[in-house]
Design an enzyme around this catalytic site. Structure first.
Site, PDB file in Angstrom:
ATOM      1  CE  LYS A 116      -3.683  -2.186   2.735  1.00 51.66           C
ATOM      2  NZ  LYS A 116      -4.830  -2.457   1.895  1.00 51.66           N
ATOM      3  CD  GLU A 200      -4.774   5.826   4.021  1.00 52.03           C
ATOM      4  OE1 GLU A 200      -4.237   5.298   3.058  1.00 52.03           O
ATOM      5  OE2 GLU A 200      -5.952   5.572   4.372  1.00 52.03           O
ATOM      6  CG  HIS A 235     -12.240  -2.195   7.918  1.00 52.84           C
ATOM      7  ND1 HIS A 235     -12.666  -0.898   7.753  1.00 52.84           N
ATOM      8  CD2 HIS A 235     -11.634  -2.238   9.127  1.00 52.84           C
ATOM      9  CE1 HIS A 235     -12.318  -0.189   8.822  1.00 52.84           C
ATOM     10  NE2 HIS A 235     -11.702  -0.981   9.680  1.00 52.84           N
ATOM     11  CD  GLU A 275     -10.616  -1.718  -3.003  1.00 53.64           C
ATOM     12  OE1 GLU A 275     -11.443  -2.649  -3.080  1.00 53.64           O
ATOM     13  OE2 GLU A 275      -9.870  -1.560  -2.017  1.00 53.64           O
ATOM     14  CD  GLU A 293      -6.374  -2.302  -1.301  1.00 51.52           C
ATOM     15  OE1 GLU A 293      -5.236  -2.752  -1.106  1.00 51.52           O
ATOM     16  OE2 GLU A 293      -7.394  -2.854  -0.893  1.00 51.52           O
ATOM     17  CG  ASN A 295      -8.153  -4.843  -4.764  1.00 45.07           C
ATOM     18  OD1 ASN A 295      -7.175  -4.867  -4.015  1.00 45.07           O
ATOM     19  ND2 ASN A 295      -9.354  -4.527  -4.339  1.00 45.07           N
ATOM     20  NE  ARG A 297      -8.040  -9.409  -5.511  1.00 45.50           N
ATOM     21  CZ  ARG A 297      -9.117  -8.843  -4.998  1.00 45.50           C
ATOM     22  NH1 ARG A 297     -10.273  -8.901  -5.651  1.00 45.50           N
ATOM     23  NH2 ARG A 297      -9.093  -8.218  -3.841  1.00 45.50           N
TER      24      ARG A 297
HETATM   25  P1  ADP Z   1      -7.885  -3.927   2.537  1.00 49.79           P
HETATM   26  O1  ADP Z   1      -6.734  -4.054   1.623  1.00 49.79           O
HETATM   27  O2  ADP Z   1      -7.703  -4.669   3.809  1.00 49.79           O
HETATM   28  O3  ADP Z   1      -9.201  -4.177   1.875  1.00 49.79           O
HETATM   29  P2  ADP Z   1      -8.320  -1.070   2.251  1.00 49.79           P
HETATM   30  O4  ADP Z   1      -7.193  -0.121   2.237  1.00 49.79           O
HETATM   31  O5  ADP Z   1      -8.942  -1.398   0.938  1.00 49.79           O
HETATM   32  O6  ADP Z   1      -7.880  -2.396   3.015  1.00 49.79           O
HETATM   33  O7  ADP Z   1      -9.438  -0.548   3.232  1.00 49.79           O
HETATM   34  C1  ADP Z   1     -10.553  -1.338   3.549  1.00 49.79           C
HETATM   35  C2  ADP Z   1     -11.661  -0.478   4.114  1.00 49.79           C
HETATM   36  O8  ADP Z   1     -11.208   0.254   5.251  1.00 49.79           O
HETATM   37  C3  ADP Z   1     -12.178   0.577   3.175  1.00 49.79           C
HETATM   38  O9  ADP Z   1     -13.152   0.074   2.297  1.00 49.79           O
HETATM   39  C4  ADP Z   1     -12.750   1.597   4.131  1.00 49.79           C
HETATM   40  O10 ADP Z   1     -14.000   1.178   4.581  1.00 49.79           O
HETATM   41  C5  ADP Z   1     -11.808   1.540   5.294  1.00 49.79           C
HETATM   42  N1  ADP Z   1     -10.759   2.581   5.182  1.00 49.79           N
HETATM   43  C6  ADP Z   1      -9.597   2.482   4.543  1.00 49.79           C
HETATM   44  N2  ADP Z   1      -8.897   3.622   4.613  1.00 49.79           N
HETATM   45  C7  ADP Z   1      -9.630   4.469   5.344  1.00 49.79           C
HETATM   46  C8  ADP Z   1      -9.447   5.826   5.802  1.00 49.79           C
HETATM   47  N3  ADP Z   1      -8.351   6.524   5.517  1.00 49.79           N
HETATM   48  N4  ADP Z   1     -10.433   6.390   6.519  1.00 49.79           N
HETATM   49  C9  ADP Z   1     -11.556   5.698   6.843  1.00 49.79           C
HETATM   50  N5  ADP Z   1     -11.769   4.436   6.462  1.00 49.79           N
HETATM   51  C10 ADP Z   1     -10.829   3.822   5.722  1.00 49.79           C
END
Ligand code: ADP
Length: 646
Positions: A116, A200, A235, A275, A293, A295, A297
């Protein structure tokens, strides 16, 4: 076009890929573990190769064995599906090194987006807006705590190698930072073998938006619009839809352009998803949407994009992997209507979403929805893999209609004895805030208690249950158990008994006293049909309502106190089926328990017997005829006239 493909996956996604491959005339090779020897994806593929024991690590995640299986089967290509080895750059490289076609992006693109922090830096350089924060190399506590202060609380600590919602901690104040960091890195090391984190800004009122992108080997990259996956639990996505509610054209254009820029920055080929997280506290605004991020795939929720664009994304994957250009240009892609997907899981929302495993004795999935599944009735949900049963996808002209249709589809699911989250999904989809499009990633958590409240059978269903138990005990013959005797007593043969009957049932283990005040035809008139109840020969069974399953049994130890019913001697079909034998003739004398008619239903024969001594007064049953549940097949009249009274 490639002529054959090995699918390095299982379950619904393996079945999904097989469906398109078959339509394109591409031979399919499945792989399977011990636990999956009889799985639907194995039954559906042209060929299947065993790749190891049940543990995923020793089978679906064993890249060498999978490549060996592809070579042995003569498959030209490997499609990884999602999860397992799909985002493993090393595996993709090994596939190509073995002379096989990799149905996915180049290993270098996977690698670039794999962590990430690295991905965020790359995206920032490419001019893609990223969530404000720190994603550098330094990892010592004091330094990271200072960065968190700079960013401003609340912050989110994220493991750079994290995925599937693991390795993330929200921190609300500086005092909690050190502990949260320690626990996050511990989890990250255990789950991903990598302690690195990034910090973040925690976005308030966040919505999860993502854009489907697609690239080919001829320099083309297009987007297929956005999806909204905001309803999440821990999440993890629960409901996905396309397009995103409240998205205006300008914001969409900015978002999708950013996604295409992201894909081009890593020379992206094949299907991918970029995403983003949006601060939706004041609606969706282009300057409040940030890259999270990529994905690299096919995504679980790809069907909603397929529904609104009319594109088969797996077909595009196979074409692009074969070297063909993208079948459509950006201008030829448009959004039609609204699509929504629910993830049906073998888990019990009333018990903290405990996964539920075992045989799917009952599994009826809606015909009104697109159903992507890897199981059928009679299959097993094993403890080894993700307990997803199916994805239910609807496509309607508007969001309101899509939500209503998906709620109905989830409510119509019949799944037992394996527990499912169908009722939870149906409730969520019927929620007024959800219907209004007012969703954020915290939406489920905010209403969790109401959504997860254990379901109860309605008054109408209890009536139907009681009625079904009485008929079943009288007419499903063969096994004279204690229960039967009890239920026969309960029904009784008294003339002019009180019109209401009190019946005791055990529903999910709890005793319920039901005042049976309606006749079967009155129940039917009120829309309460019996087909949602299945009873076995011994009087136990299961009833379904609004996506919930209720275990049903006669109350064995405590016979009912209420009045018994008058009986008209009617012998009803206990379930829909076919009459395979009629053993009596009209006018014939019969004795209690004598076999009258045999009905075959659900691959089992059910002998219907005489409820008491008497004569066959009516015999509508005909051998070979299809019968509905509750249909009168025989009427026995007691010689003293008792049976004729009603
Ligand atoms: P993973 O790779 O585990 O799926 P992500 O980075 O895609 O992790 O984040 C998964 C979820 O976490 C997101 O869909 C969102 O709901 C929450 N999330 C991620 N980053 C943030 C952020 N900066 N603030 C609030 N929620 C977040």
């Amino acid at each position: 076009m490639i002529k054959s493909v090995l699918i390095a996956n299982r379950g619904e996604i393996a079945c999904r890929i097989i469906r398109t491959a078959r339509a394109l005339g591409v031979r399919t090779v499945a792989v399977y573990s011990d636990a999956d020897a009889k799985a639907l994806h194995v039954r559906s593929a042209d060929d299947a190769i065993h790749v190891g024991p049940s543990s995923a690590r020793a089978s679906y995640l064993d890249g060498e064995r999978i490549i060996a299986a592809a070579k042995a089967s003569g498959a030209e290509a490997i499609h990884p599906g999602y999860g397992f080895l799909s985002e493993n750059a090393e595996f993709a490289r090994a596939v190509q090194a073995a002379g096989l076609v990799w149905v996915g992006p180049d290993p270098a693109s996977i690698g670039a987006m794999g962590l990430k922090d690295q991905a965020k830096r790359l995206m920032a350089d490419a001019g893609v807006p990223v969530t404000p924060g720190y994603s550098g190399e330094r990892q010592d506590l004091d330094f990271l705590a200072e960065r968190a202060d700079d960013i401003g609380y609340p912050v989110l600590i994220k493991a750079v190698a994290g995925g599937g919602g693991k390795g993330m901690r929200r921190v609300d104040s500086a005092a909690d930072f050190a502990d949260a960091l320690a626990s996050c890195t511990r989890e990250a090391v255990a789950a991903f073998g990598n302690a690195h984190v990034l910090i973040e800004k925690y976005i308030e009122h966040p919505r999860h938006l993502e854009v489907q992108v697609f690239g080919d080997r001829h320099g083309n990259v297009v987007h297929l619009f956005e999806r909204d996956c905001s309803p999440q639990r821990r999440h993890q996505k629960v409901i996905e839809e396309a397009p995103a509610p409240g998205m205006d054209a300008a914001t969409r254009a900015a978002l999708c352009a950013a996604a295409v820029r992201a894909a081009k920055a890593v020379d992206y080929v094949n299907a991918g998803t970029v995403e983003f997280i949006a601060d939706a506290s004041e609606g969706l605004r282009a300057d409040r949407i940030w890259f999270m991020e990529m994905n690299t795939r096919l995504q679980v929720e790809h069907p909603v994009t397929e529904a609104i664009t009319g594109v088969d994304l797996v077909e595009w994957q196979l074409r692009v992997a074969s070297g063909e250009p993208l079948p459509r240009t950006q201008d030829e892609l448009a959004i039609h209507g609204w699509a929504m997907e629910a993830r049906l899981y073998a888990e019990d929302p009333a018990k903290g979403f405990l996964p539920s495993v075992g045989r799917l004795d009952h599994l009826v999935l809606p015909e009104s929805a697109r159903v992507d599944t890897g199981v059928e009735e009679g299959d097993e949900v094993s403890p080894y893999y993700d307990p997803m049963i199916a994805k239910l996808v609807v496509h309607a002209p508007t969001r309101v209609q899509a939500a209503a249709e998906l709620a109905d589809a989830c409510g119509s699911v019949k799944c037992a004895p394996v527990r499912s989250n169908a009722w939870f999904l149906a409730r969520l989809l019927s929620d007024s805030a959800f219907r209004a499009g007012d969703v954020s990633t915290g939406f489920i958590a905010d209403r969790f208690d109401a959504f997860a409240e254990p379901p109860q059978p309605s008054g109408g269903l209890l009536q139907v249950m009681a009625d079904a138990m009485i008929s079943n005990s009288l007419h499903v013959g063969g096994h004279r158990t204690q229960q039967h005797a009890m239920l026969e007593d309960l029904r009784g043969f008294r003339v002019n008994a009180k019109p209401s009957r009190s019946v005791r049932l055990r529903v999910d283990g709890a005793t319920r006293e039901v005042e049976l005040s309606l006749t079967p035809s009155q129940l039917r008139d009120r829309g309460w049909e019996r087909p949602s109840i299945f009873l076995d020969d011994f009087g136990d069974g299961v009833a379904f309502e609004d996506g919930a399953a209720f275990r049903l049994a006669a109350d064995r130890h405590d016979p009912p106190s209420g009045g018994a019913a008058a009986s008209d001697g009617a012998v009803l079909s206990p379930m829909p089926g076919r009459i395979v034998a009629v053993a009596v003739a009209e006018g014939q004398q019969v004795t209690k328990g004598q076999r009258l008619v045999t009905v075959e239903a659900m691959k089992m024969e059910h002998a219907l017997t005489a409820p008491f001594d008497g004569i066959v007064a009516e015999l509508p049953a005909r051998e070979g005829a299809q019968v509905e549940e509750g249909m009168r097949l025989v009427r026995i009249a007691a010689e003293d006239g008792v049976g004729e009274a009603q």
